[in-house]
Design an enzyme around this catalytic site. Structure first.
Site, PDB file in Angstrom:
ATOM      1  CD  GLU A  72      33.561  53.248  19.014  1.00 15.82           C
ATOM      2  OE1 GLU A  72      32.956  52.157  18.951  1.00 15.82           O
ATOM      3  OE2 GLU A  72      34.640  53.462  18.443  1.00 15.82           O
ATOM      4  NE  ARG A 315      21.346  44.485  16.732  1.00 17.38           N
ATOM      5  CZ  ARG A 315      22.213  45.486  16.753  1.00 17.38           C
ATOM      6  NH1 ARG A 315      23.208  45.486  17.616  1.00 17.38           N
ATOM      7  NH2 ARG A 315      22.112  46.473  15.915  1.00 17.38           N
ATOM      8  CE  LYS A 325      27.475  53.563  16.672  1.00 15.21           C
ATOM      9  NZ  LYS A 325      28.181  54.029  17.866  1.00 15.21           N
TER      10      LYS A 325
HETATM   11  P1  ATP Z   1      26.598  50.069  15.817  1.00 14.68           P
HETATM   12  O1  ATP Z   1      26.791  48.624  15.483  1.00 14.68           O
HETATM   13  O2  ATP Z   1      25.435  50.693  15.139  1.00 14.68           O
HETATM   14  O3  ATP Z   1      27.838  50.877  15.723  1.00 14.68           O
HETATM   15  P2  ATP Z   1      27.151  49.856  18.564  1.00 14.68           P
HETATM   16  O4  ATP Z   1      26.550  48.908  19.517  1.00 14.68           O
HETATM   17  O5  ATP Z   1      28.536  49.604  18.140  1.00 14.68           O
HETATM   18  O6  ATP Z   1      26.159  50.035  17.342  1.00 14.68           O
HETATM   19  P3  ATP Z   1      27.526  51.882  20.486  1.00 14.68           P
HETATM   20  O7  ATP Z   1      27.737  53.326  20.297  1.00 14.68           O
HETATM   21  O8  ATP Z   1      28.613  51.069  21.060  1.00 14.68           O
HETATM   22  O9  ATP Z   1      27.094  51.332  19.079  1.00 14.68           O
HETATM   23  O10 ATP Z   1      26.163  51.600  21.274  1.00 14.68           O
HETATM   24  C1  ATP Z   1      25.846  52.176  22.498  1.00 14.68           C
HETATM   25  C2  ATP Z   1      24.864  51.296  23.201  1.00 14.68           C
HETATM   26  O11 ATP Z   1      23.706  51.102  22.403  1.00 14.68           O
HETATM   27  C3  ATP Z   1      25.439  49.925  23.468  1.00 14.68           C
HETATM   28  O12 ATP Z   1      25.201  49.604  24.833  1.00 14.68           O
HETATM   29  C4  ATP Z   1      24.698  49.011  22.551  1.00 14.68           C
HETATM   30  O13 ATP Z   1      24.541  47.740  23.114  1.00 14.68           O
HETATM   31  C5  ATP Z   1      23.360  49.736  22.379  1.00 14.68           C
HETATM   32  N1  ATP Z   1      22.730  49.396  21.105  1.00 14.68           N
HETATM   33  C6  ATP Z   1      23.251  49.540  19.881  1.00 14.68           C
HETATM   34  N2  ATP Z   1      22.419  49.045  18.936  1.00 14.68           N
HETATM   35  C7  ATP Z   1      21.318  48.594  19.598  1.00 14.68           C
HETATM   36  C8  ATP Z   1      20.082  47.958  19.196  1.00 14.68           C
HETATM   37  N3  ATP Z   1      19.808  47.710  17.926  1.00 14.68           N
HETATM   38  N4  ATP Z   1      19.190  47.637  20.161  1.00 14.68           N
HETATM   39  C9  ATP Z   1      19.451  47.902  21.451  1.00 14.68           C
HETATM   40  N5  ATP Z   1      20.584  48.484  21.894  1.00 14.68           N
HETATM   41  C10 ATP Z   1      21.513  48.821  20.994  1.00 14.68           C
HETATM   42 MG    MG Z   2      29.874  49.420  19.906  1.00 19.82          MG
END
Ligand code: ATP
Ligand code: MG
Length: 622
Positions: A72, A315, A325
């Site tokens: 995102e 994760r 983020k």
């Molecule tokens: P944040 O909580 O930091 O905003 P998010 O998962 O909401 O992270 P996205 O931009 O939706 O952020 O993430 C894109 C992809 O990265 C998703 O498929 C998510 O599952 C993966 N991802 C995010 N954080 C991790 C992590 N710590 N380990 C592995 N994959 C991750």
């Molecule tokens: Mg997300």
């Protein structure tokens, strides 16, 4: 990733044969099974051309694996994302498939072009930008697989109308408070909304009013009609669309209703013909809805089976690191760090500036394993180990003095024919790779050495510079002799201190005919070898030494700011060997660790700046 067998340890003929212990990755087994079974070999899609990038009615897709990385664009990518990037792109590459970069931009409020650009740049830096692949629809056309979820808004809306018409969705006009109260909780089933029994005709008319801007923001939502008593709360009539008058970065003001992530995401996967939709474990409870939605759209002929399938993995958590983020944005916005690319930040932009390489990150991701059980934390030290293991074989070497004090060679002029005379020294660029060439630098009467390389009275085991002294038992101890690495041997004479006792200069005598590489070099044996740079050709540089940004081993659970390490940055006024200024990224300052030129900082301050990426060994343990 290397060959699947090497990684899974799956030498079937010789199960006892010693294959190196490989990090587990259960997704390989899933994909290999699907390839063997031909799960996606006969896949055909319904829908209309133009709905999705590969969405051409009736076009078969070969038995090709498609994965996607769906960020995102609401912040910079971090080390956790690196894991997901690595996993999705490498699995696709390994099995002859394609990985899509998809901006999951269905939320108009939080997304910005700056983040889209930063994400693109990070993926390219990881080495995945050139992953052009054969377009499945237009054979022989190579294209970059970059997509925007907002391009599918039309299809998503059509899917919503279909669900309404088929009796699988309804417009709910309860207040948000009523909806929350009626959802129930883990032990308590939900209560049906009074709007749940509206006819499809009523719902369709109301949905169109929502879409046409006839209802104010928040007045109604579209909900799936599943089961308000389901033990899985995600199946208690989840929201599909909400009314929100917000300008979207791609679609502008064309829409005043926006799809919810849980509804949009499976459709994005389906339209892009994703086969394996890989996400983190938090989404496990969403999978029943994912499957429900895919099944309904297949039934309705909007999609043709088999739809994509979601797989969850644990994760990545790294000790002393925050991977959220939102929290990283807080550090940036409140000024606790110097931007998203501060070298202490676990963002890919920060890690890059710090000197981390894509190779090191990929090795780290692979070693961290890909499993279905969550909750584990990977040690930060493993990240540094991956950097050392990838850089040690290739990093050019150089000398640097981080805490300099002057060493004066008192008999230099007499032996060398003048105080201003300089001698040439050479050293290998890499000790094990002569083909990488040699470095050249000067030695003269004055050189910079590390302050810690001198002691008036040496502690036990100290083999560096100290003058002659008498020990506690009245025994006379001779002055030390040490080699200035790649140069001559010197014998310590004494030192000068200022009125506060601070060391200001060390004096030594050159031992004649002992220069490295000359026949006499080994005639005198020394216990100590010290690094140095000549005053004549040393380059002044600012060296930035970093520690963990968070002192807490598992930050993120307590008060964020209290978990910060107040000593995460130390700056030194150093002198470095001339060759180091054109090494760029990934050099080793002998004794001190791995460093990278910080071009951005240098441009800002007009000095040469190096960031320490990692020390020579794990220093955090002590
Ligand atoms: P944040 O909580 O930091 O905003 P998010 O998962 O909401 O992270 P996205 O931009 O939706 O952020 O993430 C894109 C992809 O990265 C998703 O498929 C998510 O599952 C993966 N991802 C995010 N954080 C991790 C992590 N710590 N380990 C592995 N994959 C991750
Ligand atoms: Mg997300």
């Amino acid at each position: 990733m290397t060959s699947p067998n090497a990684k899974t340890g799956g030498n079937k003929e010789h199960p006892e044969a010693a294959t190196p212990a490989a990090p587990s990755n259960f997704l390989r087994h899933v994909i290999e099974h699907d390839i063997a079974e031909g799960t996606y070999a006969t896949r055909r899609w319904g829908g209309s051309p133009g709905d999705g990038p590969h969405h051409q009615a009736g076009m078969p897709d070969p038995a090709r694996i498609r994965t996607r990385f769906p960020p995102e664009p609401n912040g910079y990518l971090h080390i956790g994302h690196a894991k997901s990037i690595w996993l999705n792109f490498e699995l696709a590459k390994e099995y002859g498939g394609v990985c899509h970069l998809r901006f999951d931009d269905t939320n108009p409020e939080k997304e910005e072009q700056e983040y889209v650009d930063a994400i693109r740049e990070a993926i390219a830096w990881m080495g995945y930008e050139t992953l052009l692949a054969d377009d499945p629809v237009h054979r022989g056309t190579m294209r970059e697989h970059e997509y925007f979820a907002s391009n599918y808004f039309d299809f998503m809306y059509r899917a919503a109308e279909y669900l309404v018409t088929a009796g699988h969705a309804y417009v709910d006009e309860q207040t948000p408070e009523e909806m929350r109260a009626n959802r129930g909780d883990f032990g308590k089933p939900g209560i049906d909304s009074p709007y749940r029994s509206r006819t499809p005709e009523e719902n369709l008319a109301r949905l169109r009013q929502m879409k046409n801007g006839e209802l104010p923001d928040g007045a109604a939502v579209l909900r799936a009609k599943i089961d308000m008593a389901s033990p899985n709360i995600n199946l208690r009539d989840p929201t599909l669309y909400r009314i929100r008058r917000a300008t979207h970065h791609n679609t502008g003001d064309r829409w005043c209703i926006y799809p919810m992530y849980t509804f949009a995401h499976p459709i994005e996967d389906a339209l892009e013909q994703i086969t394996h939709s890989i996400c983190t474990l938090e989404f496990e409870d969403q999978r029943p809805f994912y499957d429900w939605l895919m099944d309904r759209l297949c039934e309705g002929g909007l999609l043709v089976a088999p739809p994509p399938h979601q797989y969850e993995f644990a994760r990545l958590n790294v000790t002393h690191v925050i991977t959220s983020k939102r929290k990283l944005r807080q550090l940036v916005e409140e000024g606790h760090v110097d931007g998203w690319d501060d070298p202490r930040m676990p963002t890919l932009a920060g890690l890059r500036r710090r000197g981390y390489t894509p190779e090191a990150l990929k090795l780290f991701c692979e070693r961290s394993g890909t499993t279905k059980t969550g909750g584990a934390w990977t040690e930060y030290a493993a990240l540094e180990a991956a950097l050392r293991d990838t850089l040690d074989p290739v990093a050019p070497r150089a000398m640097a003095v981080l805490d300099p004090v002057k060493l004066v060679i008192t008999n230099w002029g007499e032996l060398m024919g003048g105080d201003d005379v300089l001698d040439d020294c050479t050293a290998p660029v890499h000790p094990h790779h002569p083909e990488m060439g040699e470095r050249h630098f000067k030695i003269g009467r004055e050189v910079w050495i590390e302050r810690t390389d001198y002691e008036d009275v040496p502690p036990k085991g100290f083999n560096r510079l100290f003058p002659a002294y008498t020990n506690a038992s009245g025994q006379a101890i001779a002055a030390s002799k040490v080699r200035l690495k790649y140069g001559h041997i010197v014998e310590c004479v004494g030192a000068t201190r200022d009125s506060d006792g601070k060391l200001v200069e060390v004096q030594a005598k050159l031992v004649p005919d002992t220069k490295s590489g000359t026949p006499g070099a080994d005639a005198v044996k020394v216990k100590g070898n010290i690094t140095w740079v000549a005053v004549a050709d040393a380059v002044p540089a600012e060296v930035r030494l970093y520690e963990r940004l968070f002192a807490a081993a598992q930050p993120g659970s307590g008060e964020l700011l209290e978990e910060l390490n107040s000593k995460s940055l130390e700056t030194c006024a150093a002198y470095v060997e001339p060759s180091s200024t054109y090494c760029g990224t990934g050099l080793q300052f002998e004794r001190h660790g791995y460093f990278a030129v910080d071009k951005k900082a240098a441009d800002a301050c007009g000095r040469c700046v190096f960031n320490r990426t990692a020390g020579m060994r794990d220093g955090w343990a002590k």
